[in-house]
Design an enzyme around this catalytic site. Structure first.
Site, PDB file in Angstrom:
ATOM      1  CE  LYS A  15     -39.138  41.122  -7.475  1.00  0.00           C
ATOM      2  NZ  LYS A  15     -38.954  39.792  -6.864  1.00  0.00           N
ATOM      3  NE  ARG A  72     -34.602  33.962  -4.827  1.00  0.00           N
ATOM      4  CZ  ARG A  72     -35.474  34.619  -5.559  1.00  0.00           C
ATOM      5  NH1 ARG A  72     -35.384  34.610  -6.877  1.00  0.00           N
ATOM      6  NH2 ARG A  72     -36.478  35.280  -4.999  1.00  0.00           N
ATOM      7  CE1 TYR A 125     -20.846  51.795 -35.138  1.00  0.00           C
ATOM      8  CE2 TYR A 125     -22.655  51.281 -33.652  1.00  0.00           C
ATOM      9  CZ  TYR A 125     -21.697  52.163 -34.117  1.00  0.00           C
ATOM     10  OH  TYR A 125     -21.579  53.400 -33.544  1.00  0.00           O
ATOM     11  CG  MET A 135     -25.632  52.920 -26.297  1.00  0.00           C
ATOM     12  SD  MET A 135     -24.274  53.814 -25.554  1.00  0.00           S
ATOM     13  CE  MET A 135     -22.983  52.604 -25.544  1.00  0.00           C
TER      14      MET A 135
END
Ligand SMILES: *Cc1c(COP(=O)(O)O)cnc(C)c1O
Length: 394
Positions: free
Chosen positions: A38, A136, A261, A309
Protein backbone atom coordinates in the site's frame (compact mmCIF):
# COMPACT_ATOMS: atom_id res chain seq x y z
CA UNK A 1 24.58 6.10 -13.28
CA UNK A 2 21.38 8.15 -13.53
CA UNK A 3 21.37 11.02 -16.01
CA UNK A 4 17.93 12.46 -15.39
CA UNK A 5 16.85 14.84 -12.68
CA UNK A 6 19.76 15.20 -10.23
CA UNK A 7 17.59 14.08 -7.31
CA UNK A 8 16.51 10.47 -7.11
CA UNK A 9 15.64 7.56 -4.84
CA UNK A 10 17.63 4.37 -5.30
CA UNK A 11 15.63 1.25 -4.56
CA UNK A 12 17.76 -1.82 -3.98
CA UNK A 13 15.55 -4.67 -5.14
CA UNK A 14 18.05 -7.22 -3.83
CA UNK A 15 17.40 -5.82 -0.35
CA UNK A 16 13.64 -6.34 -0.81
CA UNK A 17 14.26 -9.95 -1.85
CA UNK A 18 16.66 -10.52 1.05
CA UNK A 19 14.13 -9.11 3.52
CA UNK A 20 11.43 -11.50 2.28
CA UNK A 21 13.84 -14.41 2.63
CA UNK A 22 14.83 -13.27 6.13
CA UNK A 23 11.18 -13.47 7.20
CA UNK A 24 10.69 -16.84 5.56
CA UNK A 25 13.70 -18.12 7.50
CA UNK A 26 12.40 -16.59 10.75
CA UNK A 27 8.89 -18.03 10.47
CA UNK A 28 7.56 -21.59 10.35
CA UNK A 29 7.54 -22.90 6.75
CA UNK A 30 3.73 -23.08 6.68
CA UNK A 31 3.37 -19.37 7.48
CA UNK A 32 2.84 -17.38 4.31
CA UNK A 33 4.15 -13.85 3.78
CA UNK A 34 1.83 -11.20 2.40
CA UNK A 35 3.86 -8.31 1.02
CA UNK A 36 2.09 -5.09 2.01
CA UNK A 37 2.58 -2.66 -0.88
CA UNK A 38 0.00 0.00 0.00
CA UNK A 39 1.01 3.64 -0.17
CA UNK A 40 2.87 3.01 -3.45
CA UNK A 41 4.95 0.35 -1.72
CA UNK A 42 5.73 2.67 1.22
CA UNK A 43 7.19 5.07 -1.33
CA UNK A 44 9.38 2.45 -3.02
CA UNK A 45 7.07 1.60 -5.95
CA UNK A 46 4.27 -0.92 -5.48
CA UNK A 47 4.56 -2.82 -8.76
CA UNK A 48 8.34 -3.18 -8.71
CA UNK A 49 8.42 -4.25 -5.05
CA UNK A 50 5.50 -6.65 -5.54
CA UNK A 51 7.22 -8.47 -8.41
CA UNK A 52 10.46 -8.90 -6.53
CA UNK A 53 8.77 -9.87 -3.26
CA UNK A 54 6.73 -12.59 -4.97
CA UNK A 55 9.78 -13.93 -6.80
CA UNK A 56 11.59 -14.09 -3.44
CA UNK A 57 8.88 -16.14 -1.74
CA UNK A 58 6.05 -13.82 -0.72
CA UNK A 59 2.77 -15.70 -1.05
CA UNK A 60 0.49 -12.77 -1.82
CA UNK A 61 0.06 -9.01 -1.80
CA UNK A 62 -1.92 -6.62 0.37
CA UNK A 63 -3.10 -3.08 -0.35
CA UNK A 64 -5.35 -0.65 1.45
CA UNK A 65 -8.01 0.19 -1.13
CA UNK A 66 -9.39 -1.38 -4.29
CA UNK A 67 -7.70 0.88 -6.85
CA UNK A 68 -4.29 0.08 -5.40
CA UNK A 69 -5.08 -3.54 -6.23
CA UNK A 70 -6.43 -2.64 -9.68
CA UNK A 71 -3.13 -0.88 -10.46
CA UNK A 72 -1.22 -4.07 -9.60
CA UNK A 73 -3.48 -6.14 -11.85
CA UNK A 74 -3.06 -3.61 -14.67
CA UNK A 75 0.69 -4.13 -14.32
CA UNK A 76 0.13 -7.86 -14.81
CA UNK A 77 0.47 -9.18 -11.27
CA UNK A 78 -1.51 -12.38 -10.87
CA UNK A 79 -1.06 -13.33 -7.19
CA UNK A 80 -3.68 -13.04 -4.49
CA UNK A 81 -4.30 -9.37 -3.65
CA UNK A 82 -5.99 -8.71 -0.33
CA UNK A 83 -7.66 -5.33 0.23
CA UNK A 84 -7.14 -4.47 3.89
CA UNK A 85 -9.32 -1.38 4.12
CA UNK A 86 -12.81 -0.15 3.38
CA UNK A 87 -14.36 -1.18 0.08
CA UNK A 88 -17.71 0.57 -0.36
CA UNK A 89 -20.55 -1.30 -2.01
CA UNK A 90 -20.17 0.71 -5.20
CA UNK A 91 -16.66 -0.70 -5.74
CA UNK A 92 -17.76 -4.33 -5.40
CA UNK A 93 -18.09 -5.06 -9.12
CA UNK A 94 -14.74 -3.50 -9.96
CA UNK A 95 -13.05 -5.38 -7.11
CA UNK A 96 -14.29 -8.72 -8.42
CA UNK A 97 -13.54 -7.89 -12.05
CA UNK A 98 -9.94 -7.52 -10.95
CA UNK A 99 -10.04 -10.59 -8.75
CA UNK A 100 -9.29 -8.70 -5.53
CA UNK A 101 -9.98 -10.34 -2.19
CA UNK A 102 -12.13 -7.94 -0.21
CA UNK A 103 -12.27 -7.68 3.56
CA UNK A 104 -15.97 -7.28 4.28
CA UNK A 105 -17.23 -5.49 7.33
CA UNK A 106 -20.70 -4.35 6.28
CA UNK A 107 -23.81 -6.02 4.97
CA UNK A 108 -24.06 -3.52 2.11
CA UNK A 109 -20.63 -4.40 0.75
CA UNK A 110 -21.24 -8.12 1.28
CA UNK A 111 -24.56 -7.98 -0.58
CA UNK A 112 -23.03 -5.95 -3.42
CA UNK A 113 -20.19 -8.47 -3.69
CA UNK A 114 -22.65 -11.37 -3.73
CA UNK A 115 -24.67 -9.68 -6.48
CA UNK A 116 -21.54 -8.95 -8.51
CA UNK A 117 -20.31 -12.53 -8.05
CA UNK A 118 -23.65 -13.92 -9.21
CA UNK A 119 -23.58 -11.60 -12.22
CA UNK A 120 -20.18 -13.02 -13.16
CA UNK A 121 -21.31 -16.57 -12.34
CA UNK A 122 -18.22 -17.00 -10.18
CA UNK A 123 -18.12 -17.23 -6.38
CA UNK A 124 -15.98 -14.60 -4.64
CA UNK A 125 -13.59 -15.25 -1.77
CA UNK A 126 -13.90 -12.72 1.03
CA UNK A 127 -12.22 -12.24 4.39
CA UNK A 128 -13.49 -10.99 7.71
CA UNK A 129 -11.56 -8.72 10.02
CA UNK A 130 -12.02 -8.87 13.76
CA UNK A 131 -11.38 -5.62 15.61
CA UNK A 132 -9.58 -7.07 18.63
CA UNK A 133 -8.50 -3.77 20.14
CA UNK A 134 -7.19 -1.30 17.56
CA UNK A 135 -10.71 0.13 17.21
CA UNK A 136 -10.12 1.12 13.64
CA UNK A 137 -11.57 -1.30 11.10
CA UNK A 138 -13.39 -4.59 11.25
CA UNK A 139 -16.11 -6.16 13.33
CA UNK A 140 -16.12 -6.00 17.07
CA UNK A 141 -15.92 -9.44 18.68
CA UNK A 142 -19.54 -9.30 19.85
CA UNK A 143 -20.86 -8.75 16.31
CA UNK A 144 -18.27 -10.78 14.37
CA UNK A 145 -19.79 -14.20 14.97
CA UNK A 146 -23.32 -13.30 13.93
CA UNK A 147 -21.94 -11.42 10.94
CA UNK A 148 -19.71 -14.33 9.97
CA UNK A 149 -22.61 -16.76 10.14
CA UNK A 150 -24.81 -14.44 8.08
CA UNK A 151 -21.98 -14.08 5.55
CA UNK A 152 -21.55 -17.83 5.26
CA UNK A 153 -25.23 -18.12 4.50
CA UNK A 154 -24.95 -15.83 1.47
CA UNK A 155 -24.73 -17.61 -1.86
CA UNK A 156 -21.84 -16.64 -4.16
CA UNK A 157 -19.58 -15.55 -1.31
CA UNK A 158 -16.99 -17.80 0.24
CA UNK A 159 -15.51 -16.74 3.56
CA UNK A 160 -11.92 -17.96 3.37
CA UNK A 161 -10.08 -16.19 6.18
CA UNK A 162 -10.45 -14.26 9.37
CA UNK A 163 -7.84 -11.79 10.52
CA UNK A 164 -6.99 -9.07 13.00
CA UNK A 165 -4.42 -6.30 13.46
CA UNK A 166 -2.18 -5.42 16.42
CA UNK A 167 -2.38 -2.04 18.15
CA UNK A 168 1.01 -2.06 19.90
CA UNK A 169 3.08 -5.04 18.80
CA UNK A 170 5.97 -2.61 18.22
CA UNK A 171 6.21 -1.86 21.95
CA UNK A 172 8.36 -3.89 24.34
CA UNK A 173 5.37 -4.70 26.52
CA UNK A 174 3.38 -7.33 24.63
CA UNK A 175 0.57 -7.69 27.18
CA UNK A 176 -2.06 -6.07 24.98
CA UNK A 177 -0.94 -8.06 21.92
CA UNK A 178 -1.47 -11.30 23.85
CA UNK A 179 -4.93 -10.08 24.88
CA UNK A 180 -5.77 -9.22 21.28
CA UNK A 181 -4.80 -12.71 20.14
CA UNK A 182 -6.90 -14.30 22.88
CA UNK A 183 -9.90 -12.27 21.69
CA UNK A 184 -9.15 -13.09 18.05
CA UNK A 185 -8.77 -16.82 18.72
CA UNK A 186 -12.05 -16.98 20.60
CA UNK A 187 -13.90 -15.40 17.66
CA UNK A 188 -12.03 -17.41 15.02
CA UNK A 189 -12.70 -20.68 16.86
CA UNK A 190 -16.41 -19.93 16.96
CA UNK A 191 -16.46 -19.06 13.27
CA UNK A 192 -15.47 -22.64 12.72
CA UNK A 193 -12.62 -24.67 11.27
CA UNK A 194 -11.34 -24.32 7.74
CA UNK A 195 -10.80 -20.58 7.88
CA UNK A 196 -7.30 -19.27 7.33
CA UNK A 197 -6.03 -16.87 9.98
CA UNK A 198 -3.56 -14.00 9.93
CA UNK A 199 -2.71 -11.34 12.48
CA UNK A 200 0.88 -10.15 12.46
CA UNK A 201 2.33 -6.99 10.95
CA UNK A 202 6.12 -6.56 10.80
CA UNK A 203 6.44 -6.04 14.55
CA UNK A 204 4.28 -9.07 15.31
CA UNK A 205 6.13 -11.23 12.81
CA UNK A 206 9.49 -10.26 14.33
CA UNK A 207 8.67 -10.41 18.04
CA UNK A 208 5.69 -12.77 18.16
CA UNK A 209 6.35 -15.41 15.48
CA UNK A 210 4.14 -17.83 17.43
CA UNK A 211 1.24 -15.68 16.21
CA UNK A 212 2.21 -16.18 12.58
CA UNK A 213 -0.83 -18.44 11.97
CA UNK A 214 -1.33 -18.99 8.22
CA UNK A 215 0.29 -15.74 7.11
CA UNK A 216 1.92 -12.52 8.25
CA UNK A 217 1.44 -9.13 6.64
CA UNK A 218 4.85 -7.51 6.27
CA UNK A 219 4.94 -3.81 5.44
CA UNK A 220 7.71 -1.61 6.81
CA UNK A 221 10.20 -4.44 7.27
CA UNK A 222 9.81 -5.60 3.67
CA UNK A 223 11.57 -2.32 2.94
CA UNK A 224 14.30 -3.11 5.47
CA UNK A 225 13.17 -0.84 8.29
CA UNK A 226 12.31 -1.89 11.84
CA UNK A 227 8.87 -0.85 13.10
CA UNK A 228 10.32 0.81 16.21
CA UNK A 229 13.35 0.94 18.50
CA UNK A 230 11.66 -1.50 20.86
CA UNK A 231 11.38 -4.35 18.40
CA UNK A 232 14.16 -6.95 18.57
CA UNK A 233 16.73 -7.02 15.77
CA UNK A 234 16.27 -10.79 15.44
CA UNK A 235 15.42 -10.62 11.73
CA UNK A 236 18.33 -9.17 9.76
CA UNK A 237 16.99 -6.42 7.49
CA UNK A 238 18.53 -4.35 4.72
CA UNK A 239 17.09 -0.86 4.07
CA UNK A 240 16.09 -0.72 0.40
CA UNK A 241 15.84 3.01 -0.14
CA UNK A 242 18.41 5.79 -0.44
CA UNK A 243 17.49 9.38 -1.29
CA UNK A 244 20.22 11.16 -3.21
CA UNK A 245 20.88 14.42 -4.98
CA UNK A 246 23.77 16.43 -6.36
CA UNK A 247 25.47 19.75 -5.65
CA UNK A 248 23.72 22.25 -7.90
CA UNK A 249 25.73 25.35 -6.98
CA UNK A 250 28.62 26.23 -4.66
CA UNK A 251 28.99 29.67 -3.11
CA UNK A 252 31.19 31.30 -0.47
CA UNK A 253 29.12 33.39 1.90
CA UNK A 254 30.66 36.29 3.82
CA UNK A 255 29.95 36.67 7.57
CA UNK A 256 26.54 38.24 8.13
CA UNK A 257 25.01 36.70 5.01
CA UNK A 258 21.67 34.99 5.58
CA UNK A 259 20.37 31.87 3.85
CA UNK A 260 16.86 31.00 2.73
CA UNK A 261 13.33 32.23 3.32
CA UNK A 262 12.81 34.11 6.56
CA UNK A 263 16.62 34.56 6.89
CA UNK A 264 16.68 32.04 9.74
CA UNK A 265 20.40 31.21 9.34
CA UNK A 266 23.21 33.79 9.37
CA UNK A 267 26.88 33.13 8.60
CA UNK A 268 29.20 33.83 11.51
CA UNK A 269 32.32 33.01 9.49
CA UNK A 270 33.09 32.58 5.81
CA UNK A 271 30.95 29.63 4.83
CA UNK A 272 30.87 27.49 1.74
CA UNK A 273 27.25 26.72 0.93
CA UNK A 274 26.11 23.95 -1.41
CA UNK A 275 22.69 24.10 -3.03
CA UNK A 276 20.89 20.74 -3.18
CA UNK A 277 17.83 20.50 -5.48
CA UNK A 278 15.52 18.58 -3.13
CA UNK A 279 12.82 20.14 -0.98
CA UNK A 280 9.52 19.53 0.71
CA UNK A 281 7.73 18.94 -2.60
CA UNK A 282 10.01 15.92 -2.85
CA UNK A 283 9.09 14.77 0.64
CA UNK A 284 11.91 16.29 2.67
CA UNK A 285 10.15 17.52 5.84
CA UNK A 286 10.27 21.30 6.27
CA UNK A 287 10.78 20.70 10.00
CA UNK A 288 14.38 19.70 9.14
CA UNK A 289 15.12 23.40 8.54
CA UNK A 290 18.38 24.27 10.37
CA UNK A 291 18.36 20.75 11.90
CA UNK A 292 18.89 18.10 9.27
CA UNK A 293 22.24 16.87 8.00
CA UNK A 294 23.13 15.53 4.57
CA UNK A 295 26.24 13.63 3.51
CA UNK A 296 28.74 15.19 1.11
CA UNK A 297 32.22 13.79 0.47
CA UNK A 298 31.59 11.19 3.16
CA UNK A 299 31.00 13.86 5.82
CA UNK A 300 28.01 15.44 7.50
CA UNK A 301 26.80 18.71 5.99
CA UNK A 302 24.26 20.58 8.17
CA UNK A 303 21.18 22.12 6.52
CA UNK A 304 21.44 25.93 6.46
CA UNK A 305 18.16 27.80 6.88
CA UNK A 306 14.78 26.60 5.79
CA UNK A 307 13.89 23.64 3.65
CA UNK A 308 12.05 25.19 0.72
CA UNK A 309 9.77 23.52 -1.79
CA UNK A 310 12.44 22.52 -4.26
CA UNK A 311 15.81 22.96 -2.59
CA UNK A 312 17.95 23.11 0.51
CA UNK A 313 21.34 24.64 1.22
CA UNK A 314 23.95 22.74 3.22
CA UNK A 315 27.24 23.74 4.85
CA UNK A 316 30.29 22.19 3.19
CA UNK A 317 32.94 24.60 4.56
CA UNK A 318 34.70 21.79 6.42
CA UNK A 319 34.58 19.33 3.52
CA UNK A 320 37.58 19.50 1.17
CA UNK A 321 37.31 19.54 -2.62
CA UNK A 322 33.55 19.60 -3.02
CA UNK A 323 32.64 20.07 -6.66
CA UNK A 324 29.68 20.86 -8.85
CA UNK A 325 27.40 17.79 -9.27
CA UNK A 326 29.02 15.84 -6.42
CA UNK A 327 26.66 13.28 -4.90
CA UNK A 328 24.67 14.34 -1.83
CA UNK A 329 23.01 11.68 0.33
CA UNK A 330 19.83 12.76 2.13
CA UNK A 331 18.87 9.26 3.29
CA UNK A 332 21.36 6.41 3.14
CA UNK A 333 25.09 5.77 3.37
CA UNK A 334 28.10 7.54 1.99
CA UNK A 335 31.52 6.30 3.01
CA UNK A 336 31.45 5.50 6.71
CA UNK A 337 28.51 7.83 7.42
CA UNK A 338 24.79 7.15 7.38
CA UNK A 339 21.69 9.31 7.58
CA UNK A 340 18.90 6.89 8.31
CA UNK A 341 15.16 7.34 7.77
CA UNK A 342 14.99 6.99 11.57
CA UNK A 343 17.30 10.00 12.06
CA UNK A 344 15.07 12.19 9.88
CA UNK A 345 11.99 10.79 11.62
CA UNK A 346 13.35 11.70 15.05
CA UNK A 347 14.06 15.27 13.94
CA UNK A 348 10.64 15.53 12.31
CA UNK A 349 8.80 14.08 15.32
CA UNK A 350 7.48 11.19 13.27
CA UNK A 351 8.25 7.57 12.35
CA UNK A 352 10.35 6.06 9.57
CA UNK A 353 7.10 4.91 7.87
CA UNK A 354 6.10 8.52 7.17
CA UNK A 355 9.56 9.59 5.98
CA UNK A 356 9.77 6.97 3.20
CA UNK A 357 6.08 7.05 2.29
CA UNK A 358 6.06 10.78 1.71
CA UNK A 359 8.89 10.80 -0.85
CA UNK A 360 6.82 12.19 -3.68
CA UNK A 361 6.13 10.94 -7.19
CA UNK A 362 8.35 13.63 -8.71
CA UNK A 363 11.44 11.94 -7.27
CA UNK A 364 12.63 9.41 -9.88
CA UNK A 365 12.87 5.86 -8.53
CA UNK A 366 16.03 4.18 -9.79
CA UNK A 367 15.81 0.39 -9.37
CA UNK A 368 18.96 -1.62 -8.75
CA UNK A 369 19.75 -5.32 -8.95
CA UNK A 370 23.26 -6.55 -8.27
CA UNK A 371 24.29 -2.89 -8.05
CA UNK A 372 23.21 -2.20 -11.66
CA UNK A 373 20.31 -0.02 -12.77
CA UNK A 374 17.49 -2.19 -14.12
CA UNK A 375 14.78 0.43 -14.42
CA UNK A 376 13.82 4.01 -13.73
CA UNK A 377 10.37 5.39 -12.98
CA UNK A 378 10.10 9.16 -13.26
CA UNK A 379 7.44 11.76 -13.98
CA UNK A 380 8.26 11.34 -17.68
CA UNK A 381 7.69 7.59 -17.73
CA UNK A 382 8.97 4.12 -16.93
CA UNK A 383 12.30 3.25 -18.52
CA UNK A 384 12.49 -0.51 -18.41
CA UNK A 385 10.51 -3.47 -19.58
CA UNK A 386 8.55 -4.98 -16.70
CA UNK A 387 10.52 -8.22 -17.02
CA UNK A 388 13.70 -6.66 -15.74
CA UNK A 389 12.15 -6.44 -12.31
CA UNK A 390 11.49 -10.16 -12.27
CA UNK A 391 15.15 -11.08 -12.43
CA UNK A 392 16.44 -14.01 -10.49
CA UNK A 393 19.47 -12.24 -9.05
CA UNK A 394 20.52 -13.22 -5.55
C1 LIG B 1 -0.20 -1.41 6.92
C2 LIG B 1 -0.72 -2.67 7.48
C3 LIG B 1 0.14 -3.75 7.75
C4 LIG B 1 1.64 -3.63 7.65
O1 LIG B 1 2.14 -3.03 8.82
P1 LIG B 1 3.71 -2.83 9.06
O2 LIG B 1 3.80 -2.30 10.44
O3 LIG B 1 4.15 -1.82 8.04
O4 LIG B 1 4.35 -4.14 8.86
C5 LIG B 1 -0.42 -4.93 8.16
N1 LIG B 1 -1.76 -5.06 8.32
C6 LIG B 1 -2.61 -4.05 8.10
C7 LIG B 1 -4.05 -4.24 8.31
C8 LIG B 1 -2.14 -2.82 7.68
O5 LIG B 1 -2.98 -1.82 7.47
Amino acid sequence: MWFGRPTWAEIDLDAIAANVRAFRAHLPPATGVLAVVKGEGYGHGAVEVARVALAAGATGLAVNFADEGVALRQAGLASEILVLGYVPAWEARKALQHDLTVTVHSRQTALALAAAAQERGQPAAVQLKVDSGLSRFGLQPAEAIAFGEWLRGLPWLELTAVWTHFASADEADKTFSHQQIATFRAVADRLGPGLRRHAANSAGAIDLPAYGFDAVRIGISLYGLYPSDEVRRSVPLRPALALKSRVARLAWLEPGTTVGYGRTWRAERRTQAALVPCGYADGLPRSLSNRGEALVGGQRAPYLGRVSMDQIVVDVTHIPAVGQDDEVVLIGRQGAQEVSAEELARLDGTINYEIVTQISARVPRVYLRGGAVVGVKSVTGLYASPQVFQGTHA
